[in-house]
Design a protein around this motif. Structure first.
Motif: not given
Length: 631
Positions: A222, A265-266, A268-270, A272-273, A276, A285, A287
């Motif tokens: 995270e 993936n987790k 990368a998503k964190s 991006a969030d 944002q 996005m 990813i």
């Protein structure tokens, strides 16, 4: 018509299938090869790179095509000189057993009945460009709908002298390197709006792209607002909105692949969030996640773990996870956990909250008051909105810019933008800038834009442009103050077009002069990945695969390599078994598999149908790699 690169095939004969009809074609012993086949082999080896040949399939009819009648006549001139087609199928290379090839020294699959010069000479078709073609056979119906390739056997006086298969390498001769038209931009800050910048080239970027790397700590998945803020602040993003984020996340290779990908993936998503959270506008996005095999293989070799690099991926994971090697290699592995983040940014403008109607009114007012800098600023806002489909392009025709020198920058910008919106109408753009040249005869940017448009026009016909005069005008741009690198780019494109006209005229010497100019000068020009790819395809179209490889090689060992560059490099180089035996090259292939496994697997489809050549599976390493990842 597409032609295919030709290479003498060195086969690995393993399991042989039943002997087939050889139609009384005579084999040549090593001792007599020079006597029986010397003339044929000499002609084949001396073919200029611009001369190509291959088979063309129309329905089931197979035609032989060669691009130069002179060399064709050197190859085929005696009654018993001929050609035979060898049909090879992909199921001859099964993953669960050894290759199944014909028990013959001069063909691999199903040899079709040869055709000889005494029979085909009266059926040869030749065109005004010197290309020749004739029918050599009919594909047996049983191969329709199957995965097959056609190899060629050249027969001299009844002897099997030359055997080859074909490789599909995409080519492009007419595509030019990117050339933009000059547009003056708005001044660098609002305090400068009191002075005229009619001749200014000061640039304020309305959009830009930034790339940076975020390392991952082992086990951390995270990222928070606080983690990302130092990066955000260091990139000075307060003046921009992020419109798009592309994140490529990489894990170290120990652990299960599915677990690694899920973790990345987790992560990368964190990221991006967290990015944002700095703005209200929605960010697009993109990813992706993969294991970092490229850097692992390179670093392992350089750090004394060379024995590990010769293992398969599964064997490497076993060594790392079950034999304690991961702990020992952690100083290396920790550098492989990272994300490469690319931000696409749009400039925040003070007109953001203004309506289209207000923007148009402000623009008309600025023109009327001759506040040129404000007019340029508003013009750029209008351009940006039209590009983003937030304002109708008809606004530009509703607002008339006076045809006066004082408004020169606005007139140039308008003409350049209109061409950008409709690049097919080169003639209209050329007329517009010729008219501006009359108004401003000494304006260097107008002269540059005219040269760009003339180069683009030349692609469509030699009669439109006088090449020598165009070359003179391009060279004169430097003395008028145009940046040398921009002029060099125009000269590269000039020679790209010129080489094709010289090729058409069969003036190979002049063609080579242009190719040599390009090969010696492209490194002095700042180029995009798209430019490098176009240049590689250009060199390939003239058979200069060495130059194509030279263009791409410096760019393909990066973990975030451009996918198009990487796969074109594989097209050029994977046919050489010297490469596939090299550990560094194997790392490149692993990178391709990680980047786009489906695309890598399609390299082994039949040539002419999306693949390079499935007979690459004669290479033991390629076959094992294909069977491990694709079957």
């Amino acid at each position: 018509m597409k032609y295919f690169f030709i290479l003498i095939l060195v086969s690995i004969f393993t399991i042989s299938i039943n002997a087939q009809n050889t139609y009384d074609i005579k084999e040549v012993s090593p001792a007599s090869i020079q006597q029986k086949c010397g003339e044929c082999l000499s002609v084949v080896s001396s073919l200029p790179p611009e001369v190509s040949y291959g088979f063309l399939l129309e329905d089931r009819d197979i035609y032989f095509v060669m691009t130069d009648e002179t060399y064709f006549n050197l190859l085929f001139k005696k009654p018993n000189d001929g050609i035979a087609v060898d049909v090879v199928t992909k199921n001859q290379f099964p993953c669960n057993s050894e290759n199944q090839l014909t028990n013959s020294t001069f063909f691999m699959g199903k040899l079709l009945k040869p055709i000889y010069y005494k029979d085909f000479k009266k059926n040869i078709l030749a065109n005004e460009n010197g290309q020749v073609a004739f029918k050599v056979g009919v594909l047996p119906e049983k191969y329709v709908g199957t995965e097959f390739e056609t190899n060629i056997l050249i027969i001299k006086n009844g002897y099997a002298c030359f055997y080859s298969n074909f490789y599909d390498i995409p080519q492009a001769r007419w595509d030019l390197l990117e050339m933009g038209l000059y547009q003056d931009s708005i001044v660098s800050n609002e305090n400068d709006l009191t002075s005229s910048s009619n001749n200014s080239e000061t640039i304020k970027m309305l959009n830009k792209s930034l790339k940076f790397v975020i390392p991952f700590e082992k086990g951390k998945s995270e990222y928070s607002h606080e983690d990302i803020k130092p990066i955000y602040d260091s990139l000075r993003l307060t003046d921009y909105n992020i419109s798009k984020i592309s994140i490529k996340a990489f894990s170290s290779v120990e652990g299960s692949k599915s677990g690694n990908i899920e973790l990345q993936n987790k992560r990368a998503k964190s990221i991006a969030d967290a990015l944002q959270s700095f703005q209200n506008e929605k960010i697009e996005m993109s990813i992706s996640a993969s294991e970092n095999w490229v850097e692992f293989l390179v670093d392992a070799k350089e750090s004394g773990y060379n024995n590990v690099t010769s293992f398969t991926k599964d064997e490497i994971k076993n060594e790392l996870n079950n034999k304690g090697l991961a702990k020992e290699m952690e100083p290396i592995l920790k550098n492989h956990r990272k994300a490469i983040v690319v931000l696409e940014l749009d400039k925040k403008t003070k007109f953001k909250n203004e309506s289209n109607t207000a923007i148009q009114a402000f623009y008309e007012e600025a023109l009327q008051n001759k506040t040129i800098d404000r007019a340029i600023e508003l013009q750029n806002e209008i351009f940006s909105r039209i590009k983003n489909k937030k304002m109708p392009k008809e606004v530009l025709t509703k607002v008339e810019i006076p045809k006066e020198i004082a408004y020169g920058t606005l007139l140039k910008n308008n003409a350049a933008f209109e061409f950008e919106q409709n690049e097919d109408d080169i003639y209209a753009a050329l007329v517009a800038f010729k008219e501006l040249e009359i108004l401003m005869p000494n304006d260097k940017q107008i002269k540059y834009n005219i040269c760009v448009l003339q180069i683009k026009s030349w692609v469509f016909g030699e009669l439109i442009i006088e090449p020598n005069q165009l070359l003179k005008e391009i060279k004169a741009l430097t003395s008028k103050g145009i940046d040398v690198s921009k002029v060099r780019r125009l000269l590269l494109n000039y020679h790209i077009i010129n080489s094709e006209y010289m090729m058409f005229k069969r003036d190979y010497k002049a063609k080579d002069i242009s190719i040599n100019y390009i090969s010696k000068n492209y490194s002095y020009v700042s180029m995009s990945n798209k430019d490098f790819l176009q240049l590689a395809k250009y060199f390939s179209s003239y058979g200069r695969y060495d130059l194509s490889e030279k263009v791409l090689k410096p760019h393909i060992r990066k973990i975030d390599v451009d996918e198009e560059l990487l796969f074109y490099y594989l097209n050029l180089t994977i046919i050489d078994q010297k490469n596939t035996k090299n550990q560094s090259y194997r790392a490149i292939m692993l990178n391709a598999i990680n980047l786009n496994k489906d695309r890598f697997c399609k390299l082994f489809d039949p040539y002419g149908r999306g693949g390079i050549n499935f007979q690459l599976l004669n290479d033991p390493y390629l076959k094992s790699t294909y069977c491990e990842n694709c079957n």
